[in-house]
Design a protein around this motif. Structure first.
Motif, short mmCIF file in Angstrom:
data_model
loop_
_atom_site.label_atom_id
_atom_site.label_comp_id
_atom_site.label_asym_id
_atom_site.label_seq_id
_atom_site.Cartn_x
_atom_site.Cartn_y
_atom_site.Cartn_z
N UNK A 1 -10.36 113.53 -55.03
CA UNK A 1 -10.24 112.11 -55.46
C UNK A 1 -10.82 111.05 -54.55
N UNK A 2 -10.60 111.38 -53.24
CA UNK A 2 -11.24 110.52 -52.08
C UNK A 2 -12.84 110.69 -52.16
N UNK A 3 -13.15 112.15 -52.30
CA UNK A 3 -14.62 112.31 -52.00
C UNK A 3 -15.31 112.08 -53.23
N UNK B 1 -18.62 116.25 -46.91
CA UNK B 1 -17.29 116.26 -46.93
C UNK B 1 -16.65 115.67 -45.42
N UNK B 2 -17.66 116.05 -44.51
CA UNK B 2 -17.21 115.70 -43.31
C UNK B 2 -17.33 114.05 -42.98
N UNK C 1 -7.94 108.04 -46.18
CA UNK C 1 -6.69 107.63 -47.03
C UNK C 1 -7.39 106.76 -48.26
N UNK C 2 -6.50 106.84 -49.17
CA UNK C 2 -6.99 105.93 -50.44
C UNK C 2 -7.37 104.64 -50.24
N UNK C 3 -6.46 103.81 -49.25
CA UNK C 3 -6.92 102.72 -48.77
C UNK C 3 -8.06 102.47 -48.07
N UNK D 1 -15.31 101.39 -50.37
CA UNK D 1 -15.97 101.35 -51.83
C UNK D 1 -16.20 99.74 -52.06
N UNK D 2 -15.44 98.86 -51.66
CA UNK D 2 -15.43 97.59 -52.05
C UNK D 2 -16.52 96.97 -51.03
N UNK D 3 -16.81 97.36 -49.81
CA UNK D 3 -17.66 96.88 -48.77
C UNK D 3 -19.12 97.16 -49.10
#
Length: 319
Positions: free
Chosen positions: A18-20, A227-228, A234-236, A242-244
């Motif tokens: 989900x994060x990756x 992955x590293x 965290x999702x936050x 993502x936003x930046x």
């Protein structure tokens, strides 16, 4: 309409992916963008669905032009974009509801992608329970380590056969890794391609599926090879990244007045299930056999191997 189901296993859990996935899409989009070209994010906002619950809605404009294969550039306008809309209710997501991924200069062409993510090796049967599937459809297992990708997209640092994660200790992936690797998860993707032009339908739909196959392989290989970089976020943190990154990418692309409009569509009905699209990847330059390519044109240099992370990484290191 040609329907295929792709199953792509990863040496991760669904929660890790989900994060990756978010990290990989953002980084890859930035790498593939330049002045006037790339993936522009128009909307990225929370969305609530009565069936699937809270999720995220994204709308992107994929500015292609020079990234199209040579045979496609010969028959399309010089400047245009495709609108991609996705509703992400992870581990279920929907990309392109009926005609939401459709070019106005190809009014009879559309793509629909439905995805589910599960913690298994791809052995679940009929995971979609979809009334869109009439009769049997082809199921293809894609191996991120041993299936070939176009040579121009190959990077040794992203090859799962040689990559070893310092943080997780996973990799390299050996022959038969899906049968003995733990943890393991699978992306189930149901892809429908429709091109309603008599005489060309079968060949065009088969060609588009080949392109989608390559995109899926490349995106999943990168998610594991990076992955590293994202492990432990965290999702936050990944949403901030993502936003930046999206802001930096939009600034890099710059403002371009599109010459082609793209059809709009309302949000999907509650009866649909699932998923976010694979990272936007330049389409294959191999022309289908029914189209003769023009004289080969020199390609631009590929995107850099790595992307400098936004300020959140620097802030994290200072804490």
């Amino acid at each position: 309409m040609l329907v295929k189901e792709y199953r792509i296993c990863m040496p991760l859990t669904t929660e890790e992916y989900r994060v990756g996935q978010l990290y990989t899409i953002s980084k890859h989009s930035h790498q593939e963008s330049e002045k006037g070209e790339g993936v522009e994010v128009v909307k990225n906002e929370p969305h609530e669905d009565p069936v699937h619950g809270p999720g995220q809605f994204t709308e992107k404009r994929v500015h292609l032009s020079s990234k199209l294969p040579s045979w496609a550039r010969a028959v399309t306008p010089r400047i245009f974009y495709i609108t991609e809309k996705a509703w992400n209710y992870y581990p279920y997501t929907i990309t392109a509801d009926s005609h939401s991924l459709q070019c106005s200069f190809l009014p009879k062409f559309s793509i629909y992608i439905e995805t589910k993510y599960e913690d298994n090796c791809g052995d679940s049967e009929n995971v979609f329970h979809s009334d869109k599937i009439l009769g049997d459809h082809e199921i293809s297992f894609l191996d991120i380590a041993f299936d070939e990708i176009p040579e121009r997209y190959y990077r040794s640092l992203e090859d799962p056969r040689f990559f070893s994660s310092a943080k997780t200790g996973r990799g390299p992936l050996q022959e038969g890794w899906r049968q003995h690797t733990k943890p393991i998860m699978c992306s189930y993707k149901l892809v429908s391609v429709k091109f309603e032009v008599w005489g060309l339908q079968t060949r065009v739909e088969q060609f588009v599926h080949k392109v989608i196959r390559d995109i899926l392989l490349i995106g999943h290989r990168q998610a594991f090879a990076w992955v590293d970089e994202w492990c432990g976020m965290t999702m936050e943190e990944v949403r901030r990244y993502e936003q930046e990154t999206q802001e930096a990418t939009n600034e890099l692309i710059g403002l371009v007045a599109p010459a082609i409009s793209v059809s709009e569509v309302g949000q999907p009905t509650a009866t649909h299930s699932a998923p976010a699209s694979a990272p936007s990847t330049p389409l294959s330059d191999e022309a289908p056999e029914f189209l003769a390519p023009p004289k080969t044109r020199p390609r631009k240099k590929s995107a850099p191997e790595t992307l400098t992370l936004p300020a959140l990484r620097e802030r994290a290191g200072a804490e």
